[in-house]
Design a protein around this motif. Sequence first.
Motif, PDB file in Angstrom:
ATOM      1  N   GLN A 181       0.695  -0.766  -0.339  1.00  0.00           N
ATOM      2  CA  GLN A 181      -0.257  -0.391  -0.170  1.00  0.00           C
ATOM      3  C   GLN A 181       0.820   0.993  -0.104  1.00  0.00           C
ATOM      4  N   PRO A 182       0.314   2.036  -0.519  1.00  0.00           N
ATOM      5  CA  PRO A 182       0.879   3.586   0.235  1.00  0.00           C
ATOM      6  C   PRO A 182       1.628   3.552   1.098  1.00  0.00           C
ATOM      7  N   VAL A 183       3.432   4.352   0.671  1.00  0.00           N
ATOM      8  CA  VAL A 183       3.601   4.782   2.111  1.00  0.00           C
ATOM      9  C   VAL A 183       4.569   6.752   1.684  1.00  0.00           C
ATOM     10  N   THR A 184       4.506   6.921   2.982  1.00  0.00           N
ATOM     11  CA  THR A 184       5.013   8.430   3.264  1.00  0.00           C
ATOM     12  C   THR A 184       5.986   7.766   4.417  1.00  0.00           C
ATOM     13  N   PHE A 185       6.786   8.326   4.285  1.00  0.00           N
ATOM     14  CA  PHE A 185       7.776   8.488   5.684  1.00  0.00           C
ATOM     15  C   PHE A 185       7.887   9.847   5.890  1.00  0.00           C
ATOM     16  N   ALA A 186       7.511   9.837   7.723  1.00  0.00           N
ATOM     17  CA  ALA A 186       7.848  11.180   7.948  1.00  0.00           C
ATOM     18  C   ALA A 186       8.930  11.482   8.357  1.00  0.00           C
ATOM     19  N   ILE A 187       9.566  12.744   8.565  1.00  0.00           N
ATOM     20  CA  ILE A 187      10.805  13.623   8.007  1.00  0.00           C
ATOM     21  C   ILE A 187      11.087  15.115   8.539  1.00  0.00           C
ATOM     22  N   ARG A 188      11.836  14.543  10.459  1.00  0.00           N
ATOM     23  CA  ARG A 188      12.159  15.654  10.547  1.00  0.00           C
ATOM     24  C   ARG A 188      12.773  17.306   9.734  1.00  0.00           C
ATOM     25  N   ALA A 189      12.196  17.988  10.258  1.00  0.00           N
ATOM     26  CA  ALA A 189      12.284  19.179   9.275  1.00  0.00           C
ATOM     27  C   ALA A 189      14.019  19.566   9.597  1.00  0.00           C
ATOM     28  N   CYS A 190      14.692  19.879  11.198  1.00  0.00           N
ATOM     29  CA  CYS A 190      15.402  19.381  11.254  1.00  0.00           C
ATOM     30  C   CYS A 190      16.091  18.952  10.772  1.00  0.00           C
ATOM     31  N   PHE A 191      16.171  18.070  10.503  1.00  0.00           N
ATOM     32  CA  PHE A 191      17.426  16.995   9.906  1.00  0.00           C
ATOM     33  C   PHE A 191      17.455  17.100   8.709  1.00  0.00           C
ATOM     34  N   VAL A 192      16.878  17.764   7.546  1.00  0.00           N
ATOM     35  CA  VAL A 192      16.696  17.836   6.302  1.00  0.00           C
ATOM     36  C   VAL A 192      17.707  18.212   5.693  1.00  0.00           C
ATOM     37  N   GLY A 193      18.724  19.470   6.045  1.00  0.00           N
ATOM     38  CA  GLY A 193      19.223  20.022   5.974  1.00  0.00           C
ATOM     39  C   GLY A 193      21.210  18.883   5.358  1.00  0.00           C
ATOM     40  N   ARG A 194      21.104  18.081   6.468  1.00  0.00           N
ATOM     41  CA  ARG A 194      21.999  16.422   6.430  1.00  0.00           C
ATOM     42  C   ARG A 194      21.909  15.915   5.535  1.00  0.00           C
ATOM     43  N   SER A 195      20.683  15.757   5.328  1.00  0.00           N
ATOM     44  CA  SER A 195      20.019  14.264   4.935  1.00  0.00           C
ATOM     45  C   SER A 195      19.551  14.443   3.116  1.00  0.00           C
ATOM     46  N   ILE A 196      20.250  15.321   2.784  1.00  0.00           N
ATOM     47  CA  ILE A 196      18.953  15.114   1.516  1.00  0.00           C
ATOM     48  C   ILE A 196      19.740  14.526   0.271  1.00  0.00           C
ATOM     49  N   ASP A 197      20.638  13.533   0.727  1.00  0.00           N
ATOM     50  CA  ASP A 197      20.689  13.006  -0.494  1.00  0.00           C
ATOM     51  C   ASP A 197      20.551  11.286  -0.113  1.00  0.00           C
ATOM     52  N   ALA A 198      20.805  11.165   1.355  1.00  0.00           N
ATOM     53  CA  ALA A 198      19.893   9.443   1.825  1.00  0.00           C
ATOM     54  C   ALA A 198      18.360  10.091   1.247  1.00  0.00           C
ATOM     55  N   LEU A 199      17.802  10.994   1.453  1.00  0.00           N
ATOM     56  CA  LEU A 199      16.095  11.038   1.546  1.00  0.00           C
ATOM     57  C   LEU A 199      15.996  10.508  -0.496  1.00  0.00           C
ATOM     58  N   GLU A 200      17.190  11.163  -1.560  1.00  0.00           N
ATOM     59  CA  GLU A 200      16.373  10.969  -2.686  1.00  0.00           C
ATOM     60  C   GLU A 200      16.522   9.945  -2.770  1.00  0.00           C
ATOM     61  N   TRP A 201      17.668   8.514  -2.260  1.00  0.00           N
ATOM     62  CA  TRP A 201      17.770   7.530  -2.502  1.00  0.00           C
ATOM     63  C   TRP A 201      16.357   6.428  -1.812  1.00  0.00           C
ATOM     64  N   LEU A 202      15.992   7.358  -0.702  1.00  0.00           N
ATOM     65  CA  LEU A 202      14.915   6.552  -0.710  1.00  0.00           C
ATOM     66  C   LEU A 202      13.554   6.459  -0.889  1.00  0.00           C
ATOM     67  N   ILE A 203      13.144   7.662  -1.459  1.00  0.00           N
ATOM     68  CA  ILE A 203      12.493   7.606  -2.687  1.00  0.00           C
ATOM     69  C   ILE A 203      12.619   6.981  -3.879  1.00  0.00           C
ATOM     70  N   GLU A 204      13.999   6.866  -4.318  1.00  0.00           N
ATOM     71  CA  GLU A 204      13.760   6.543  -5.124  1.00  0.00           C
ATOM     72  C   GLU A 204      13.951   4.900  -4.859  1.00  0.00           C
ATOM     73  N   ASN A 205      14.805   3.961  -4.005  1.00  0.00           N
ATOM     74  CA  ASN A 205      14.071   2.471  -3.724  1.00  0.00           C
ATOM     75  C   ASN A 205      13.009   2.138  -3.012  1.00  0.00           C
ATOM     76  N   VAL A 206      12.149   2.905  -2.507  1.00  0.00           N
ATOM     77  CA  VAL A 206      10.318   1.778  -2.342  1.00  0.00           C
ATOM     78  C   VAL A 206       9.831   2.516  -3.087  1.00  0.00           C
ATOM     79  N   LEU A 207       8.619   2.051  -4.305  1.00  0.00           N
ATOM     80  CA  LEU A 207       8.103   2.418  -5.019  1.00  0.00           C
ATOM     81  C   LEU A 207       6.298   3.454  -4.505  1.00  0.00           C
ATOM     82  N   ASP A 208       6.369   3.958  -4.507  1.00  0.00           N
ATOM     83  CA  ASP A 208       4.708   4.855  -4.074  1.00  0.00           C
ATOM     84  C   ASP A 208       5.351   4.961  -2.682  1.00  0.00           C
ATOM     85  N   SER A 209       6.116   5.797  -2.656  1.00  0.00           N
ATOM     86  CA  SER A 209       6.172   6.493  -2.045  1.00  0.00           C
ATOM     87  C   SER A 209       7.049   8.544  -1.723  1.00  0.00           C
ATOM     88  N   THR A 210       6.517   9.186  -0.840  1.00  0.00           N
ATOM     89  CA  THR A 210       6.272  10.400  -0.545  1.00  0.00           C
ATOM     90  C   THR A 210       7.396  10.539   0.551  1.00  0.00           C
TER      91      THR A 210
END
Length: 403
Positions: free
Chosen positions: A288-317
């Motif tokens: 089923q559809p999945v969205t991953f909850a990400i805390r905003a204060c940690f985004v700056g250091r995590s962009i590459d890893a978050l891009e990897w997650l979206i690309e590797n889990v289908l139907d995800s946001t």
Amino acid sequence: MADVLLDSSSIIRDRTGRTEEMLETSDELPPKSSIAQCVIEKAGEVSETSDDQTTSPIREATVKAGQESETLKSTTTSEKEEDVVSDKAELGNTVNVIDFFPEINDDLSLVRWAHGVNSHIKLVDSLNDPLVMMLEADVLAGTLEDSVDTSPVPIMAHPPDTESDLTLAMWIEAVIAANKEGKKKGVKLDFKDLSIVQESLKTLECYASQINFPLWLNADILPGPVDSTTTPLAPNEFLSHCVRYFPLATLSLGWTTRYTSAEDEKGEYTLAMLQEMARTHEILNIAQPVTFAIRACFVGRSIDALEWLIENVLDSTLTVWSAATDDFDPQAILTLQDVVGTDALYLDLPEDQMEALEEARLRGEEQQRKNDGSGASNILPITTITTAALALVSALAALYLYN
């Protein structure tokens, strides 16, 4: 709307007599019993399988129901099987956010949220606010205010609260009523207590045919930044319950977090953390559809890893959220939005942070216009020089021919 909510409250509190008869007249309710009776039965099933043998008020209400309960027990096996098939088919009414709110044109950042909708007053206000699209609320085990019974039931509250003026059943009935009135609202239920998840989903199952709006089931199921002391909910158990009862709902999955400061180098979602989440998703065969909850204060250091997650889990946001007291870097959010796209990033942020984000976006657009204008002004002198050079060459050629 307040009247509707109060009516819903009385329906849940009074599970016998005239209220039951009134419920049974609805064409949209299960044919074998009222919704109130369904809530009683579902809670009873959980109680019977629980290690805690304490009698709940819902179980006591089942005994008081008397004749109707006996009628339900006499239902034939084939009829029960038909009801199960019907219930599962009706789960198809659950829709995703983009289909439910076509006006956002696939831009998930345009979805507007109401947070902590855990009280009667907050629920009424949110349901009547035309700007609110999604209601976020917390579910845990507790007691209803002014109730003489102290047995835990699913209530709407955030830790450390253990009392509320709303049970989950009362809350979802009010949301259903509002949607029937044309007040389009989706819901995100945040589970803080694993012990109440199954009973909560059984309660919601009684309303499955009427949940024709977005339904998100949220929990933090893995440890995340920064060495949080909060214990995540067991992923296997939480997800198995969700898949069993609501296989078409959107799963909102997160990590436990602890914020220290913007300078903390541990303040990031590491690739290892995101790979563990992806493996959990794959091992449990989540479809089923999945969205991953990400805390905003940690985004700056995590962009590459978050891009990897979206690309590797289908139907995800991704759903970026924030505490009001967190440091907030709007540019990091805008960068993430550029990387994953507006159709893959929800922004569930406090109002002041949304305003800061919009201001940063407008400044960026203004700077881009200035840069474009500066580029155009640089082109003009080059064009002028080129034209002058051509004129000079033409003049020299004419002079040569004349001579």
